[in-house]
Design a protein around this motif. Structure first.
Motif, PDB file in Angstrom:
ATOM      1  N   TYR A 276      -8.823   2.204  32.257  1.00 20.48           N
ATOM      2  CA  TYR A 276      -8.878   3.649  32.055  1.00 20.48           C
ATOM      3  C   TYR A 276      -9.701   4.252  33.190  1.00 20.48           C
ATOM      4  CZ  TYR A 276      -7.830   3.059  26.959  1.00 20.48           C
ATOM      5  OH  TYR A 276      -7.283   2.765  25.746  1.00 20.48           O
ATOM      6  N   ARG A 277      -9.591   5.577  33.359  1.00 24.15           N
ATOM      7  CA  ARG A 277     -10.495   6.233  34.305  1.00 24.15           C
ATOM      8  C   ARG A 277     -11.951   6.038  33.873  1.00 24.15           C
ATOM      9  NH1 ARG A 277      -7.963  10.485  35.327  1.00 24.15           N
ATOM     10  NH2 ARG A 277      -7.537  10.185  37.535  1.00 24.15           N
ATOM     11  N   SER A 278     -12.192   6.094  32.558  1.00 21.34           N
ATOM     12  CA  SER A 278     -13.563   5.961  32.075  1.00 21.34           C
ATOM     13  C   SER A 278     -14.085   4.532  32.148  1.00 21.34           C
ATOM     14  CB  SER A 278     -13.660   6.477  30.633  1.00 21.34           C
ATOM     15  OG  SER A 278     -12.842   5.704  29.759  1.00 21.34           O
ATOM     16  N   SER A 279     -13.232   3.570  32.493  1.00 24.83           N
ATOM     17  CA  SER A 279     -13.707   2.185  32.620  1.00 24.83           C
ATOM     18  C   SER A 279     -13.767   1.712  34.066  1.00 24.83           C
ATOM     19  CB  SER A 279     -12.815   1.234  31.809  1.00 24.83           C
ATOM     20  OG  SER A 279     -11.519   1.116  32.383  1.00 24.83           O
ATOM     21  N   LEU A 280     -13.458   2.585  35.023  1.00 25.33           N
ATOM     22  CA  LEU A 280     -13.444   2.174  36.423  1.00 25.33           C
ATOM     23  C   LEU A 280     -14.798   1.630  36.881  1.00 25.33           C
ATOM     24  CD1 LEU A 280     -11.341   5.011  38.122  1.00 25.33           C
ATOM     25  CD2 LEU A 280     -10.723   2.593  37.930  1.00 25.33           C
ATOM     26  N   THR A 281     -15.881   2.253  36.426  1.00 25.17           N
ATOM     27  CA  THR A 281     -17.209   1.805  36.861  1.00 25.17           C
ATOM     28  C   THR A 281     -17.558   0.427  36.312  1.00 25.17           C
ATOM     29  OG1 THR A 281     -18.241   2.989  35.020  1.00 25.17           O
ATOM     30  CG2 THR A 281     -18.085   4.154  37.126  1.00 25.17           C
ATOM     31  N   ALA A 282     -16.820  -0.012  35.271  1.00 21.62           N
ATOM     32  CA  ALA A 282     -17.108  -1.313  34.664  1.00 21.62           C
ATOM     33  C   ALA A 282     -16.400  -2.463  35.373  1.00 21.62           C
ATOM     34  CB  ALA A 282     -16.692  -1.304  33.191  1.00 21.62           C
ATOM     35  N   LEU A 283     -15.478  -2.177  36.289  1.00 18.50           N
ATOM     36  CA  LEU A 283     -14.659  -3.239  36.864  1.00 18.50           C
ATOM     37  C   LEU A 283     -15.464  -4.347  37.544  1.00 18.50           C
ATOM     38  CD1 LEU A 283     -11.527  -1.329  38.234  1.00 18.50           C
ATOM     39  CD2 LEU A 283     -11.835  -2.529  36.054  1.00 18.50           C
ATOM     40  N   PRO A 284     -16.536  -4.048  38.290  1.00 22.16           N
ATOM     41  CA  PRO A 284     -17.315  -5.157  38.857  1.00 22.16           C
ATOM     42  C   PRO A 284     -17.915  -6.068  37.783  1.00 22.16           C
ATOM     43  CG  PRO A 284     -17.831  -3.109  39.991  1.00 22.16           C
ATOM     44  CD  PRO A 284     -17.015  -2.740  38.796  1.00 22.16           C
ATOM     45  N   PHE A 285     -18.329  -5.481  36.663  1.00 21.20           N
ATOM     46  CA  PHE A 285     -18.864  -6.301  35.567  1.00 21.20           C
ATOM     47  C   PHE A 285     -17.746  -7.142  34.942  1.00 21.20           C
ATOM     48  CE2 PHE A 285     -21.488  -2.476  35.872  1.00 21.20           C
ATOM     49  CZ  PHE A 285     -22.742  -3.023  36.031  1.00 21.20           C
ATOM     50  N   THR A 286     -16.537  -6.579  34.870  1.00 22.26           N
ATOM     51  CA  THR A 286     -15.388  -7.322  34.345  1.00 22.26           C
ATOM     52  C   THR A 286     -15.116  -8.544  35.203  1.00 22.26           C
ATOM     53  OG1 THR A 286     -14.443  -5.225  33.576  1.00 22.26           O
ATOM     54  CG2 THR A 286     -12.968  -7.128  33.661  1.00 22.26           C
TER      55      THR A 286
ATOM     56  N   GLU B 280     -12.089  -6.047  28.460  1.00 25.66           N
ATOM     57  CA  GLU B 280     -12.225  -4.941  29.412  1.00 25.66           C
ATOM     58  C   GLU B 280     -13.551  -4.911  30.148  1.00 25.66           C
ATOM     59  OE1 GLU B 280      -8.632  -4.619  28.356  1.00 25.66           O
ATOM     60  OE2 GLU B 280     -10.080  -4.592  26.720  1.00 25.66           O
ATOM     61  N   GLY B 281     -14.445  -5.830  29.862  1.00 19.44           N
ATOM     62  CA  GLY B 281     -15.711  -5.862  30.590  1.00 19.44           C
ATOM     63  C   GLY B 281     -16.899  -5.900  29.659  1.00 19.44           C
ATOM     64  N   PRO B 282     -17.940  -5.142  29.953  1.00 15.17           N
ATOM     65  CA  PRO B 282     -19.168  -5.173  29.161  1.00 15.17           C
ATOM     66  C   PRO B 282     -18.927  -4.806  27.700  1.00 15.17           C
ATOM     67  CG  PRO B 282     -19.535  -4.036  31.240  1.00 15.17           C
ATOM     68  CD  PRO B 282     -18.072  -4.250  31.123  1.00 15.17           C
ATOM     69  N   ARG B 283     -19.908  -5.143  26.881  1.00 23.31           N
ATOM     70  CA  ARG B 283     -19.782  -4.999  25.425  1.00 23.31           C
ATOM     71  C   ARG B 283     -19.324  -3.597  25.005  1.00 23.31           C
ATOM     72  NH1 ARG B 283     -23.992  -7.104  24.456  1.00 23.31           N
ATOM     73  NH2 ARG B 283     -23.429  -9.084  23.453  1.00 23.31           N
ATOM     74  N   ALA B 284     -19.967  -2.555  25.503  1.00 26.02           N
ATOM     75  CA  ALA B 284     -19.651  -1.193  25.055  1.00 26.02           C
ATOM     76  C   ALA B 284     -18.232  -0.794  25.445  1.00 26.02           C
ATOM     77  CB  ALA B 284     -20.659  -0.200  25.635  1.00 26.02           C
ATOM     78  N   ILE B 285     -17.795  -1.179  26.641  1.00 28.55           N
ATOM     79  CA  ILE B 285     -16.456  -0.820  27.113  1.00 28.55           C
ATOM     80  C   ILE B 285     -15.394  -1.560  26.320  1.00 28.55           C
ATOM     81  CG2 ILE B 285     -14.892  -0.840  29.087  1.00 28.55           C
ATOM     82  CD1 ILE B 285     -17.113   1.129  29.473  1.00 28.55           C
ATOM     83  N   THR B 286     -15.550  -2.879  26.178  1.00 25.60           N
ATOM     84  CA  THR B 286     -14.575  -3.674  25.439  1.00 25.60           C
ATOM     85  C   THR B 286     -14.485  -3.237  23.989  1.00 25.60           C
ATOM     86  OG1 THR B 286     -14.791  -5.612  26.870  1.00 25.60           O
ATOM     87  CG2 THR B 286     -14.049  -6.011  24.622  1.00 25.60           C
TER      88      THR B 286
END
Length: 331
Positions: free
Chosen positions: A185-195, A148-154
């Protein structure tokens, strides 16, 4: 040569399936003439383009979005060989789960389907990649790693990021092509560029973004985590702009749950039951189609009522996508 000194086996670049449909190995996707009439092409097909075979329901993770939480016994190798014969003519088979690499005999399973002439792909969390990668070389077209992207999100959404990335490195060391899938998720939208950036760094052919469905563990997700169709399209548009700006190499893909995508997947459970997925008004989003331990997929395909949706999704007509390499000039 791979980092382990294993000779890299040249990949076939294209397979002609017929009816104007092909498979591009460099991007790991089906192709079709842009002017082709989907209904006409679907009427010429005698098999699905792609089938998901759940070789197990067991998993070493407990993802908050997982739909496959009901357990059943693993199929034997003999049963899987019967399934493979029933699926003769299907171009691509996903060896899925649960977590498919959770099975100690996964290398034998790969042999069964590779030797049957299928394009073999493996969706996996990659934690057991080091154990199985040597048997997958030259037989698996690509491993699709859930991340799902960065360490904390995944780690919050799926499982231990570092364990997954260790598996990614094992696949890389053995020269196994990679793709990525990320549930949004809505809470992971900001992580998408990192993904997307992670996908670029690991050399993934594509990064697939998938919205969760209300089944299994996802029934326990807070309602605010489910984004709307408009929010999904807006997020993908922003990601396209970033891809052009930063020249990411992977194709970006997003599947949203619209009428055009209903029932497009054919999933074979460990007991051989074939189901259309997702069917929005059906119990558990499944629609029974038959059993591949009892009859060939050609018979099941005849009564499958989502042929157009199946074809449309897999050739990229009903999903949002950017072409691999189009933004960087790669071919």
């Amino acid at each position: 040569m791979t980092d382990l000194g294993i000779p890299t086996i040249p990949q076939q670049q294209h397979r002609d399936i017929g009816g104007g449909v092909g498979y591009a190995f460099n991007g790991q996707h089906f192709t079709i003439d842009p002017d082709a009439d989907l209904d006409q092409v679907a009427a010429t097909l005698h098999h699905p383009l792609s089938v998901i075979v759940q070789v197990t329901k067991r998993c070493n993770m407990d993802c908050g979005f997982c739909s496959e939480i009901l357990q059943m016994p693993d199929p034997s190798l003999e049963q899987l060989a019967t399934m493979q014969r029933s699926l003769d003519g299907v171009n691509r088979v996903f060896l899925s789960g649960g977590e498919p690499l959770f099975r100690k005999d996964f290398g034998d399973i790969v042999d069964i389907f590779h030797d049957g002439g299928h394009i073999v792909a493996v969706p996996t969390n990659a934690v057991y990649a080091k154990l199985h990668a040597p048997r997958m070389v030259g037989k698996v077209a690509y491993a699709n790693v859930g991340l799902e992207g960065p360490r904390a999100i995944t780690t919050r959404m799926r499982g231990d990021y570092d364990d997954i990335m260790a598996g990614v490195r094992a696949f890389q060391e053995h020269g196994i092509p990679l793709a990525m899938s990320a549930v949004v998720y809505r809470s992971s939208l900001t992580a998408l560029p990192f993904t997307a950036q992670i996908g670029d760094v690991i050399g993934a052919t594509k990064v697939k973004l998938i919205l969760p469905l209300r089944k299994g563990n996802a029934l326990g997700l807070p309602e605010h985590e489910f984004i709307t169709q408009d929010e999904a399209l807006a997020a993908f548009s922003r990601l396209e702009e970033k891809a052009a700006e930063l020249q990411w190499s992977p194709a970006l893909r997003m599947t949203t749950w619209t009428p055009e995508n209903e029932g497009h997947m054919i999933v074979v459970e460990p007991n051989g039951t074939a189901r259309a997925w997702p069917v929005y008004d059906a119990k558990d989003l499944w629609e029974d189609l038959g059993n591949v331990l009892e009859e060939p997929i050609t018979e099941i395909w005849k009564r499958y009522r989502f042929k157009r949706n199946h074809l449309s999704k897999y050739v990229g007509r009903s999903i949002h996508t950017t072409a691999q390499g189009a933004l960087t000039g790669k071919k």
